[in-house]
Design a protein around this motif. Structure first.
Motif, short mmCIF file in Angstrom:
data_model
loop_
_atom_site.label_atom_id
_atom_site.label_comp_id
_atom_site.label_asym_id
_atom_site.label_seq_id
_atom_site.Cartn_x
_atom_site.Cartn_y
_atom_site.Cartn_z
N LEU A 1 8.94 6.22 -1.98
CA LEU A 1 9.07 5.97 -3.41
C LEU A 1 8.72 7.24 -4.19
O LEU A 1 7.73 7.91 -3.86
CB LEU A 1 8.10 4.85 -3.78
CG LEU A 1 8.13 4.26 -5.15
CD1 LEU A 1 9.46 3.54 -5.39
CD2 LEU A 1 6.98 3.28 -5.33
N VAL A 2 9.54 7.58 -5.19
CA VAL A 2 9.25 8.70 -6.08
C VAL A 2 9.11 8.14 -7.49
O VAL A 2 10.02 7.47 -7.98
CB VAL A 2 10.35 9.78 -6.04
CG1 VAL A 2 10.04 10.91 -7.00
CG2 VAL A 2 10.53 10.32 -4.62
N VAL A 3 7.97 8.39 -8.13
CA VAL A 3 7.74 7.95 -9.50
C VAL A 3 7.42 9.16 -10.36
O VAL A 3 6.84 10.14 -9.88
CB VAL A 3 6.60 6.90 -9.61
CG1 VAL A 3 6.99 5.61 -8.92
CG2 VAL A 3 5.31 7.43 -9.05
N SER A 4 7.82 9.09 -11.64
CA SER A 4 7.55 10.19 -12.56
C SER A 4 6.78 9.69 -13.77
O SER A 4 6.92 8.55 -14.19
CB SER A 4 8.84 10.87 -12.99
OG SER A 4 9.64 9.97 -13.73
N SER B 1 4.59 16.23 -4.11
CA SER B 1 4.20 15.71 -5.41
C SER B 1 3.76 16.82 -6.36
O SER B 1 3.39 17.91 -5.93
CB SER B 1 3.05 14.70 -5.26
OG SER B 1 3.45 13.63 -4.42
N THR B 2 3.81 16.52 -7.66
CA THR B 2 3.31 17.42 -8.71
C THR B 2 2.47 16.58 -9.66
O THR B 2 2.26 15.39 -9.43
CB THR B 2 4.47 18.08 -9.48
OG1 THR B 2 5.17 17.07 -10.20
CG2 THR B 2 5.43 18.82 -8.55
N GLU B 3 2.01 17.18 -10.78
CA GLU B 3 1.24 16.42 -11.77
C GLU B 3 2.06 15.30 -12.40
O GLU B 3 1.53 14.26 -12.76
CB GLU B 3 0.75 17.35 -12.87
CG GLU B 3 -0.67 17.79 -12.67
CD GLU B 3 -1.18 18.55 -13.87
OE1 GLU B 3 -1.09 18.06 -15.01
OE2 GLU B 3 -1.69 19.65 -13.64
N SER B 4 3.37 15.51 -12.55
CA SER B 4 4.19 14.52 -13.24
C SER B 4 5.15 13.77 -12.32
O SER B 4 5.92 12.93 -12.77
CB SER B 4 4.98 15.20 -14.36
OG SER B 4 5.83 16.19 -13.82
N THR C 1 0.84 -1.17 0.00
CA THR C 1 0.00 0.00 0.00
C THR C 1 0.89 1.24 0.00
O THR C 1 2.00 1.21 0.54
CB THR C 1 -0.92 0.03 1.23
OG1 THR C 1 -0.12 0.05 2.41
CG2 THR C 1 -1.86 -1.16 1.25
N CYS C 2 0.39 2.31 -0.59
CA CYS C 2 1.15 3.57 -0.64
C CYS C 2 0.28 4.72 -0.18
O CYS C 2 -0.91 4.78 -0.50
CB CYS C 2 1.64 3.85 -2.05
SG CYS C 2 2.93 2.73 -2.60
N GLN C 3 0.88 5.62 0.57
CA GLN C 3 0.22 6.84 1.03
C GLN C 3 0.89 8.01 0.32
O GLN C 3 2.02 8.37 0.66
CB GLN C 3 0.35 6.98 2.55
CG GLN C 3 -0.31 8.20 3.11
CD GLN C 3 -1.81 8.19 2.90
OE1 GLN C 3 -2.47 7.18 3.12
NE2 GLN C 3 -2.35 9.31 2.48
N PRO C 4 0.23 8.61 -0.70
CA PRO C 4 0.83 9.74 -1.42
C PRO C 4 1.09 10.92 -0.48
O PRO C 4 0.36 11.14 0.49
CB PRO C 4 -0.22 10.11 -2.47
CG PRO C 4 -1.07 8.89 -2.60
CD PRO C 4 -1.06 8.24 -1.25
N LEU C 5 2.14 11.66 -0.77
CA LEU C 5 2.49 12.86 0.00
C LEU C 5 2.29 14.07 -0.91
O LEU C 5 3.20 14.47 -1.64
CB LEU C 5 3.94 12.76 0.48
CG LEU C 5 4.25 11.52 1.34
CD1 LEU C 5 5.74 11.39 1.57
CD2 LEU C 5 3.49 11.59 2.65
N PRO C 6 1.10 14.68 -0.90
CA PRO C 6 0.78 15.78 -1.81
C PRO C 6 1.76 16.95 -1.75
O PRO C 6 2.07 17.55 -2.77
CB PRO C 6 -0.61 16.23 -1.38
CG PRO C 6 -1.20 15.04 -0.70
CD PRO C 6 -0.04 14.34 -0.04
N ALA C 7 2.30 17.27 -0.57
CA ALA C 7 3.23 18.40 -0.45
C ALA C 7 4.53 18.16 -1.21
O ALA C 7 5.23 19.11 -1.55
CB ALA C 7 3.53 18.68 1.02
#
Length: 75
Positions: A43-46, A9-12, A1-7
């Motif tokens: 984890l950072v994905v683009s 993150s960007t669109e890409s 499971t992953c919890q996104p970190l909006p602060a």
């Protein structure tokens, strides 16, 4: 499971704190173990033309074995 970190993150580019379970076989000293581990990392994905690509994996850690089964290896 992953919890996104909006602060972070960007669109890409998406940064998330993720956890997952891994099961594998370990062999040594004449016997084998099937071991199940809980793992976690940031984890950072683009975004790419053909989907998403992993850019980095940091703060990786392995928690205590969730389970372990042993058996003797016979030649």
């Amino acid at each position: 499971t992953c919890q996104p970190l909006p602060a972070l993150s960007t669109e890409s580019l998406v940064t998330a704190d993720c956890t997952w379970i891994v099961t594998g076989d370990v062999q040594h000293w004449g016997h084998s173990h099937q071991r199940t581990l809980a793992m976690s990392a940031r984890l950072v994905v683009s975004r790419a033309d053909d989907g998403w690509k992993i850019q980095s994996l940091s703060n990786a850690s392995v928690a205590e074995a969730l389970s372990e089964n042993s058996s003797e290896i016979t030649p």
